[in-house]
Design an enzyme around this catalytic site. Sequence first.
Site, PDB file in Angstrom:
ATOM      1  N   CYS A  94      76.868  80.613 -61.639  1.00  0.00           N
ATOM      2  CA  CYS A  94      75.853  80.890 -60.623  1.00  0.00           C
ATOM      3  C   CYS A  94      74.770  81.842 -61.134  1.00  0.00           C
ATOM      4  O   CYS A  94      73.980  81.452 -61.993  1.00  0.00           O
ATOM      5  CB  CYS A  94      76.543  81.393 -59.355  1.00  0.00           C
ATOM      6  N   ARG A 128      69.401  78.505 -48.232  1.00  0.00           N
ATOM      7  CA  ARG A 128      70.534  78.863 -49.093  1.00  0.00           C
ATOM      8  C   ARG A 128      71.525  77.702 -49.137  1.00  0.00           C
ATOM      9  O   ARG A 128      71.802  77.085 -48.099  1.00  0.00           O
ATOM     10  CB  ARG A 128      71.193  80.125 -48.520  1.00  0.00           C
ATOM     11  N   HIS A 194      81.663  78.412 -57.682  1.00  0.00           N
ATOM     12  CA  HIS A 194      82.635  79.494 -57.608  1.00  0.00           C
ATOM     13  C   HIS A 194      83.979  78.842 -57.292  1.00  0.00           C
ATOM     14  O   HIS A 194      84.063  77.631 -57.120  1.00  0.00           O
ATOM     15  CB  HIS A 194      82.264  80.467 -56.488  1.00  0.00           C
TER      16      HIS A 194
HETATM   17  N1  GLN Z   1      71.304  85.641 -56.389  1.00  0.00           N
HETATM   18  C1  GLN Z   1      71.444  84.316 -56.841  1.00  0.00           C
HETATM   19  C2  GLN Z   1      71.053  83.236 -55.829  1.00  0.00           C
HETATM   20  O1  GLN Z   1      71.178  83.424 -54.621  1.00  0.00           O
HETATM   21  C3  GLN Z   1      72.863  84.108 -57.329  1.00  0.00           C
HETATM   22  C4  GLN Z   1      73.900  84.055 -56.253  1.00  0.00           C
HETATM   23  C5  GLN Z   1      75.296  83.889 -56.790  1.00  0.00           C
HETATM   24  O2  GLN Z   1      75.615  84.239 -57.914  1.00  0.00           O
HETATM   25  N2  GLN Z   1      76.196  83.385 -55.948  1.00  0.00           N
HETATM   26  O3  GLN Z   1      70.608  82.201 -56.279  1.00  0.00           O
END
Ligand code: GLN
Length: 237
Positions: A94, A128, A194
């Site tokens: 990520c 998101r 993840h």
């Molecule tokens: N901050 C980054 C995003 O939102 C990574 C988030 C994460 O590692 N889960 O894209």
Amino acid sequence: MSESTVRIGLVLPDVMGTYGDGGNAVVLRQRLRWRDIDAEIVEITLPDPVPDSLDIYALGGAEDSAQRLATRHLLRYPGLQTAAGRGAPVLAICAAIQVLGQWYETSSGERVEGVGLLDATTTPQPTRAIGEVTTTPLLPGLSAPLTGFENHRGGTILGHDATGLARVTRGVGNGVGDGLEGVVQGSVLGTYMHGPALARNPELADHLLCRALGVESLPPLDLPEVDLLRRERLRAA
Ligand code: GLN
């Protein structure tokens, strides 16, 4: 520790450890130990220079501010870049994809220069991406569907030197409309999954271990609990 101990670098778990991705290093160590191969995890935390001598490296996800800190540290101590240059496998989860890329933009619009190991750039997307992601691997040597949990706002565009790890069958993935999830370039492999990703995808774990050990294959492991977890995750998808 003997000379043949496989050393797994867990890079900046104090900064890039928000989502439990340190579990990937535990999975790698355990899958080696189950095969009677000595292995240890070397945690590289913020005060530490990044060693270039380890056998395999894992980096986890984090929020924007933490990823900025990690980027600065990796540029200051370029051991990871040296190790990747000699072919040591690197797993980037990520935010770590974004950090290892050319540049990324934070959700507040700040552009940050990345480490440059991946031909990839990241910008925040309108919504998101949160939820289960399932994909079909594109990387030769992988055949089983990949499964994970994504949680990111950044969308990552791959340049010519990078290829997608997999094609999305459910979920968002890299999030820029090309249907790709993750990234592969040389010995660096990145994914938005993840989970931890390697607990949910043992074939991917063994792929990385084969690269680290320089072998074609490893003896199979008979692990009904892991198989059950995978079946449940794929059914839920
Ligand atoms: N901050 C980054 C995003 O939102 C990574 C988030 C994460 O590692 N889960 O894209």
